[in-house]
Design a protein around this motif. Structure first.
Motif, PDB file in Angstrom:
ATOM      1  N   ASN A  61      40.935  25.430  41.600  1.00 57.05           N
ATOM      2  CA  ASN A  61      42.304  25.248  42.086  1.00 57.05           C
ATOM      3  C   ASN A  61      42.659  23.804  42.409  1.00 57.05           C
ATOM      4  O   ASN A  61      43.818  23.427  42.401  1.00 57.05           O
ATOM      5  CB  ASN A  61      42.543  26.100  43.347  1.00 57.05           C
ATOM      6  CG  ASN A  61      42.918  27.522  42.992  1.00 57.05           C
ATOM      7  OD1 ASN A  61      42.899  27.883  41.810  1.00 57.05           O
ATOM      8  ND2 ASN A  61      43.249  28.331  43.980  1.00 57.05           N
ATOM      9  N   CYS A  62      41.666  23.025  42.736  1.00 53.92           N
ATOM     10  CA  CYS A  62      41.926  21.626  43.062  1.00 53.92           C
ATOM     11  C   CYS A  62      42.116  20.843  41.777  1.00 53.92           C
ATOM     12  O   CYS A  62      41.148  20.443  41.142  1.00 53.92           O
ATOM     13  CB  CYS A  62      40.765  21.048  43.868  1.00 53.92           C
ATOM     14  SG  CYS A  62      40.897  19.280  44.152  1.00 53.92           S
ATOM     15  N   ARG A  63      43.362  20.649  41.378  1.00 57.90           N
ATOM     16  CA  ARG A  63      43.589  19.883  40.154  1.00 57.90           C
ATOM     17  C   ARG A  63      44.997  19.311  40.194  1.00 57.90           C
ATOM     18  O   ARG A  63      45.935  19.998  40.573  1.00 57.90           O
ATOM     19  CB  ARG A  63      43.411  20.782  38.924  1.00 57.90           C
ATOM     20  CG  ARG A  63      43.448  20.001  37.605  1.00 57.90           C
ATOM     21  CD  ARG A  63      42.825  20.814  36.482  1.00 57.90           C
ATOM     22  NE  ARG A  63      43.551  22.060  36.256  1.00 57.90           N
ATOM     23  CZ  ARG A  63      44.634  22.160  35.491  1.00 57.90           C
ATOM     24  NH1 ARG A  63      45.117  21.105  34.904  1.00 57.90           N
ATOM     25  NH2 ARG A  63      45.229  23.316  35.331  1.00 57.90           N
ATOM     26  N   LEU A  64      45.106  18.075  39.817  1.00 57.13           N
ATOM     27  CA  LEU A  64      46.421  17.427  39.735  1.00 57.13           C
ATOM     28  C   LEU A  64      47.185  17.479  41.051  1.00 57.13           C
ATOM     29  O   LEU A  64      48.389  17.582  41.053  1.00 57.13           O
ATOM     30  CB  LEU A  64      47.271  18.086  38.641  1.00 57.13           C
ATOM     31  CG  LEU A  64      46.722  17.969  37.235  1.00 57.13           C
ATOM     32  CD1 LEU A  64      47.642  18.686  36.253  1.00 57.13           C
ATOM     33  CD2 LEU A  64      46.614  16.504  36.829  1.00 57.13           C
ATOM     34  N   CYS A  65      46.446  17.478  42.168  1.00 55.80           N
ATOM     35  CA  CYS A  65      47.226  17.526  43.400  1.00 55.80           C
ATOM     36  C   CYS A  65      46.814  16.424  44.346  1.00 55.80           C
ATOM     37  O   CYS A  65      47.607  15.626  44.753  1.00 55.80           O
ATOM     38  CB  CYS A  65      47.072  18.889  44.050  1.00 55.80           C
ATOM     39  SG  CYS A  65      45.481  19.108  44.791  1.00 55.80           S
ATOM     40  N   ARG A  66      45.520  16.370  44.600  1.00 59.56           N
ATOM     41  CA  ARG A  66      45.030  15.381  45.562  1.00 59.56           C
ATOM     42  C   ARG A  66      45.856  15.288  46.830  1.00 59.56           C
ATOM     43  O   ARG A  66      46.259  14.212  47.249  1.00 59.56           O
ATOM     44  CB  ARG A  66      44.915  14.010  44.889  1.00 59.56           C
ATOM     45  CG  ARG A  66      43.826  14.044  43.878  1.00 59.56           C
ATOM     46  CD  ARG A  66      43.153  12.766  43.574  1.00 59.56           C
ATOM     47  NE  ARG A  66      43.178  11.737  44.588  1.00 59.56           N
ATOM     48  CZ  ARG A  66      42.698  10.535  44.374  1.00 59.56           C
ATOM     49  NH1 ARG A  66      42.170  10.227  43.229  1.00 59.56           N
ATOM     50  NH2 ARG A  66      42.716   9.652  45.323  1.00 59.56           N
ATOM     51  N   ASP A 119      44.050  16.834  52.090  1.00 61.61           N
ATOM     52  CA  ASP A 119      44.003  17.239  53.496  1.00 61.61           C
ATOM     53  C   ASP A 119      42.558  17.488  53.900  1.00 61.61           C
ATOM     54  O   ASP A 119      42.160  17.267  55.036  1.00 61.61           O
ATOM     55  CB  ASP A 119      44.808  18.522  53.709  1.00 61.61           C
ATOM     56  CG  ASP A 119      46.296  18.260  53.589  1.00 61.61           C
ATOM     57  OD1 ASP A 119      46.798  17.444  54.375  1.00 61.61           O
ATOM     58  OD2 ASP A 119      46.920  18.847  52.698  1.00 61.61           O
ATOM     59  N   CYS A 120      41.782  17.946  52.915  1.00 62.01           N
ATOM     60  CA  CYS A 120      40.366  18.224  53.142  1.00 62.01           C
ATOM     61  C   CYS A 120      39.643  17.012  53.716  1.00 62.01           C
ATOM     62  O   CYS A 120      38.828  17.111  54.617  1.00 62.01           O
ATOM     63  CB  CYS A 120      39.718  18.647  51.827  1.00 62.01           C
ATOM     64  SG  CYS A 120      40.044  17.490  50.464  1.00 62.01           S
ATOM     65  N   VAL A 121      39.986  15.840  53.151  1.00 65.38           N
ATOM     66  CA  VAL A 121      39.278  14.612  53.514  1.00 65.38           C
ATOM     67  C   VAL A 121      39.478  14.257  54.992  1.00 65.38           C
ATOM     68  O   VAL A 121      38.570  13.774  55.655  1.00 65.38           O
ATOM     69  CB  VAL A 121      39.777  13.466  52.605  1.00 65.38           C
ATOM     70  CG1 VAL A 121      39.295  12.126  53.110  1.00 65.38           C
ATOM     71  CG2 VAL A 121      39.315  13.699  51.174  1.00 65.38           C
ATOM     72  N   ARG A 167      40.784  15.387  40.819  1.00 67.16           N
ATOM     73  CA  ARG A 167      40.178  16.354  41.719  1.00 67.16           C
ATOM     74  C   ARG A 167      39.328  15.700  42.805  1.00 67.16           C
ATOM     75  O   ARG A 167      38.930  14.557  42.679  1.00 67.16           O
ATOM     76  CB  ARG A 167      39.177  17.239  40.949  1.00 67.16           C
ATOM     77  CG  ARG A 167      39.721  18.078  39.882  1.00 67.16           C
ATOM     78  CD  ARG A 167      38.528  18.723  39.181  1.00 67.16           C
ATOM     79  NE  ARG A 167      38.967  19.537  38.067  1.00 67.16           N
ATOM     80  CZ  ARG A 167      39.454  20.756  38.188  1.00 67.16           C
ATOM     81  NH1 ARG A 167      39.530  21.315  39.361  1.00 67.16           N
ATOM     82  NH2 ARG A 167      39.853  21.424  37.130  1.00 67.16           N
ATOM     83  N   SER A 168      38.970  16.536  43.774  1.00 66.85           N
ATOM     84  CA  SER A 168      37.992  16.118  44.779  1.00 66.85           C
ATOM     85  C   SER A 168      36.689  16.885  44.575  1.00 66.85           C
ATOM     86  O   SER A 168      36.698  17.995  44.036  1.00 66.85           O
ATOM     87  CB  SER A 168      38.511  16.421  46.174  1.00 66.85           C
ATOM     88  OG  SER A 168      39.720  15.744  46.390  1.00 66.85           O
ATOM     89  N   TYR A 169      35.592  16.289  45.016  1.00 71.15           N
ATOM     90  CA  TYR A 169      34.278  16.920  44.900  1.00 71.15           C
ATOM     91  C   TYR A 169      33.507  16.695  46.198  1.00 71.15           C
ATOM     92  O   TYR A 169      33.642  15.642  46.832  1.00 71.15           O
ATOM     93  CB  TYR A 169      33.476  16.302  43.748  1.00 71.15           C
ATOM     94  CG  TYR A 169      34.233  16.273  42.458  1.00 71.15           C
ATOM     95  CD1 TYR A 169      34.179  17.343  41.567  1.00 71.15           C
ATOM     96  CD2 TYR A 169      35.026  15.170  42.130  1.00 71.15           C
ATOM     97  CE1 TYR A 169      34.897  17.317  40.377  1.00 71.15           C
ATOM     98  CE2 TYR A 169      35.746  15.132  40.944  1.00 71.15           C
ATOM     99  CZ  TYR A 169      35.682  16.205  40.074  1.00 71.15           C
ATOM    100  OH  TYR A 169      36.402  16.174  38.913  1.00 71.15           O
ATOM    101  N   VAL A 182      42.198  23.998  55.572  1.00 74.83           N
ATOM    102  CA  VAL A 182      43.269  23.012  55.415  1.00 74.83           C
ATOM    103  C   VAL A 182      43.663  22.780  53.962  1.00 74.83           C
ATOM    104  O   VAL A 182      44.703  22.188  53.694  1.00 74.83           O
ATOM    105  CB  VAL A 182      42.933  21.646  56.080  1.00 74.83           C
ATOM    106  CG1 VAL A 182      42.733  21.824  57.570  1.00 74.83           C
ATOM    107  CG2 VAL A 182      41.731  21.005  55.424  1.00 74.83           C
ATOM    108  N   CYS A 183      42.862  23.247  53.009  1.00 76.10           N
ATOM    109  CA  CYS A 183      43.216  23.046  51.602  1.00 76.10           C
ATOM    110  C   CYS A 183      44.388  23.960  51.250  1.00 76.10           C
ATOM    111  O   CYS A 183      44.276  25.168  51.331  1.00 76.10           O
ATOM    112  CB  CYS A 183      42.036  23.344  50.694  1.00 76.10           C
ATOM    113  SG  CYS A 183      42.536  23.364  48.957  1.00 76.10           S
ATOM    114  N   PRO A 184      45.518  23.357  50.853  1.00 75.44           N
ATOM    115  CA  PRO A 184      46.722  24.172  50.655  1.00 75.44           C
ATOM    116  C   PRO A 184      46.619  25.124  49.464  1.00 75.44           C
ATOM    117  O   PRO A 184      47.406  26.053  49.365  1.00 75.44           O
ATOM    118  CB  PRO A 184      47.831  23.132  50.442  1.00 75.44           C
ATOM    119  CG  PRO A 184      47.145  21.858  50.111  1.00 75.44           C
ATOM    120  CD  PRO A 184      45.772  21.920  50.680  1.00 75.44           C
TER     121      PRO A 184
HETATM  122  S1  SF4 Z   1      42.953  19.683  49.889  1.00 75.51           S
HETATM  123 FE1  SF4 Z   1      41.247  18.723  48.870  1.00 75.51          FE
HETATM  124  S2  SF4 Z   1      40.191  20.366  47.807  1.00 75.51           S
HETATM  125 FE2  SF4 Z   1      42.212  21.144  48.352  1.00 75.51          FE
HETATM  126  S3  SF4 Z   1      43.417  20.747  46.529  1.00 75.51           S
HETATM  127 FE3  SF4 Z   1      43.694  19.003  47.885  1.00 75.51          FE
HETATM  128  S4  SF4 Z   1      42.152  17.522  47.238  1.00 75.51           S
HETATM  129 FE4  SF4 Z   1      41.619  19.493  46.334  1.00 75.51          FE
END
Ligand code: SF4
Ligand SMILES: Cc1cc2nc3c(=O)[nH]c(=O)nc-3n(C[C@H](O)[C@H](O)[C@H](O)COP(=O)(O)OP(=O)(O)OC[C@H]3O[C@@H](n4cnc5c(N)ncnc54)[C@H](O)[C@@H]3O)c2cc1C
Ligand code: SF4
Lengths: 101, 472
Positions: free
Chosen positions: A8-13, A16-18, A32-34, A49-51
């Motif tokens: 699901n994490c794609r093209l959004c960044r 909030d996770c960070v 994406r994030s990893y 917190v990941c929307p």
């Molecule tokens: S909050 Fe983090 S893991 Fe969720 S979609 Fe955004 S960047 Fe990806």
């Protein structure tokens, strides 16, 4: 065990996770994030917190997402760490809508 | 020195997660901050040291991040300095450009029922502080000679209590749980643990990870009553919400517990719902708990409880309440007595009538006892952003900073512990743990912590003397 960022994490960044990761173990590329499995302490702060609900505790991740375990480990090892919220990608809102969140 | 190069002195009060994330955010900004962290105990890290359960060692790795912050130039640690006691808020305001209160929620909410203070009725804080070696609770005693213990509350702290009471003691021996707790737990006769929730299974606050662990304790049977697990329409609506996936997972696990067959096990752990404590019973000490059945009323996500007009008694020898935490007022600062926090606007202390320029809050004392360790990071970043926006106003006044604090403490005979001295305590604790196969054996009394620093300082002086005599 660790936590895993999935499809699901794609093209959004929204990243909030960070902002809530106590050990700063998120890495990211353009899309994406990893999560670095060596550093993640499984605190679970990033999950709610990941929307777009992209993050799972590996212990209860749906099986069809298994391949993301390796992807997170490989990508986080070579990508730079992200320690603060990034500006949303312009595609973010569309992505969120597409996933129904 | 140029105007912008003059140091900005900030004191952070409290060395838990929120204090360290605030210090980190200040030191990462491009301004010349000097950050002094004041901590009531000689040892840092707040609830990461004295709250997080000993059998969750991975979480404590977060300390590595705090250690990195503490080693950043511009950071100083003043352990064994209680604000409000060793030094007042007003004195600190004269010394620093900014103050950030990160002092946590130091006390438990009360149930407000008769018998609450009988011997055998305890707060989660006391028990957790005791097995984790917090000096305030070192000399508490818990009578583990009775078979039945009740835990009131259904959140992660209650889960920690369950595991410590239910796990075979040998599984705790290689954790950093204190030796005095191990000794007491080794002779524990607690066999039945009841976990009481005022609302239903859909409203239990466990995270699924924590709850799952409770179903996997060796030689312990985890049970629930299937009649308790029937949900009203409002709760079904709650579970259907994609944002509430944790509760859906919890309910699935409770159903699993209800399906467990009663087999012989060393201990049982039983979940109860829709029960509200009405009185702790007993003359000299706890003999039981009277509970009133409740019913849920109201719309989804805002359901409250009403008495259902039925009550029952549970015989037990121990009651722990784990129904939330409250901050403690600090003289010189406003306090919201209802919420148990310091009132603020985006981290700036303000109760509406009395803005206090240069005074900020973060962490549990700011938002109440919610969220996990990482939640404090975003919270502290918000507070520091407010402080950064105020810098032009804050730096208008000249402030002396940490040297003035040091002088004041020396004058008062307060013995502050710096970060290097903490590292010698840390090293000694790790050394003490080694022969027992533990990651560390904590010092549990302030005087032992200070004595440890003395020993380390003596040794350093002797080594220096030795070195200089060899050089000669
Ligand atoms: S909050 Fe983090 S893991 Fe969720 S979609 Fe955004 S960047 Fe990806
Ligand atoms: C039993 C328990 C278990 C927990 N387990 C987990 C877990 O497994 N995972 C998770 O993510 N979170 C857990 N938490 C939550 C986590 O500990 C909190 O989110 C976090 O510690 C709050 O940080 P804080 O800095 O606001 O407060 P604290 O960590 O409480 O730090 C406050 C510090 O301020 C000091 N202080 C207080 N008053 C003064 C004063 N007047 N002068 C100087 N210093 C003062 C205190 O001594 C303390 O060191 C747990 C909490 C508890 C209570
Ligand atoms: S679980 Fe905690 S430590 Fe792991 S990535 Fe998420 S926020 Fe970071």
């Amino acid at each position: 065990m660790t936590h895993i960022v999935t499809d699901n994490c794609r093209l959004c960044r929204f990243t909030d996770c960070v902002t809530v990761c106590p050990v700063e173990c998120f890495h990211a590329d353009e899309e994406r994030s990893y999560i670095d499995p060596e550093v993640c302490i499984d605190c679970g702060a990033c999950v709610p917190v990941c929307p777009v609900k992209a993050i799972y505790d590996a212990a209860d991740m749906p099986e069809d997402l298994d391949r993301w375990v390796a992807v997170n480990a490989e990508r986080s090892a070579i990508l730079p760490r992200v320690t603060a919220k990034q500006p949303e990608l312009p595609t973010a809102a569309a992505r969120r809508a597409e996933l129904g969140y | 020195m140029s105007e912008s190069g003059r140091p900005l002195h900030v004191a952070v009060v409290g060395s838990g997660p929120s204090g360290f994330y605030a210090a980190e955010a200040l030191l990462r900004s491009n301004l010349p901050f000097q950050v002094d962290m004041l901590e009531r105990l000689p040892v840092p890290f707040g609830l990461v040291r004295s709250g997080v359960a000993p059998d969750h060692p991975k979480l404590k790795e977060v300390i590595r991040i705090y250690d990195r912050v503490a080693r950043t130039p511009g950071f100083r640690f003043f352990g064994n300095v209680a604000v409000g006691d060793a030094v007042t808020v007003n004195e600190l305001r004269g010394i620093y450009h900014g103050l950030i209160f990160a002092c946590g929620a130091q006390t438990d909410r009360r149930m407000g029922i008769p018998g609450e203070d009988l011997p055998g009725s305890h707060t989660a804080t006391e028990f957790v502080g005791w097995f984790n070696g917090h000096p305030d609770f070192r000399d508490r005693t818990f009578d583990l000679s009775r078979e039945v213990a009740v835990i009131v509350g259904q959140g992660n702290v209650a889960a920690d209590l369950c595991r410590i009471l239910a796990k075979p003691v040998d599984e705790l021996r290689t954790t950093d749980i204190t030796e005095h707790a191990l000794d007491a737990l080794a002779t524990s006769r607690v066999r039945e643990i009841h976990v009481i929730g005022r609302r239903g299974p859909a409203q239990a606050r466990f995270t699924p990870r924590e709850l799952r662990e409770l179903g996997e304790i060796s030689d312990c049977l985890t049970l629930a009553d299937s009649r308790d697990l029937q949900l009203n329409a409002e709760s079904e609506t709650e579970l259907a919400d994609p944002d509430n996936i944790n509760s859906a997972k919890n309910c699935e696990m409770f159903r699993g517990f209800a399906a467990n067959r009663e087999t012989r096990c060393g201990r049982t752990l039983r979940f109860h719902f829709h029960l509200s404590p009405a009185a702790v019973l007993g003359e000299e000490r706890v003999e039981g708990l009277r509970l009133e059945r409740t019913r849920l009323r109201g719309p989804p996500f805002a359901q409250t409880t009403q008495p259902a007009g039925e009550s029952m008694t549970l015989d037990c020898g121990l009651v722990f309440r784990s129904i939330g935490y409250r901050g403690v007022p600090i003289p010189g600062l406003p306090f919201d007595d209802r919420r148990g926090t310091i009132p603020h606007v985006a981290g700036r202390v303000n109760d509406g009538s009395m803005p206090l320029p240069g005074v900020y809050v973060t962490g549990w004392i700011k938002r109440g006892p919610s969220g996990v360790i990482g939640t404090n990071r975003a919270d502290s970043v918000e507070t520091v952003e407010s402080l950064l926006a105020d810098v032009p106003r804050l730096r208008a006044e000249e402030k002396p900073g940490g040297d003035a604090l040091e002088e004041l403490l020396t004058r008062r005979g307060v013995r502050a512990v710096d970060y290097r001295q903490w590292l010698s305590i840390d090293e000694a604790e790790i050394r003490r743990g080694r022969p027992r196969g533990k990651p560390r054996e904590k010092f549990t009394r302030v005087r032992d912590m200070l004595a440890c620093v003395d020993v380390a300082e003596d040794r350093q002086i002797r080594e220096q003397d030795l070195r200089s005599s060899i050089d000669r």
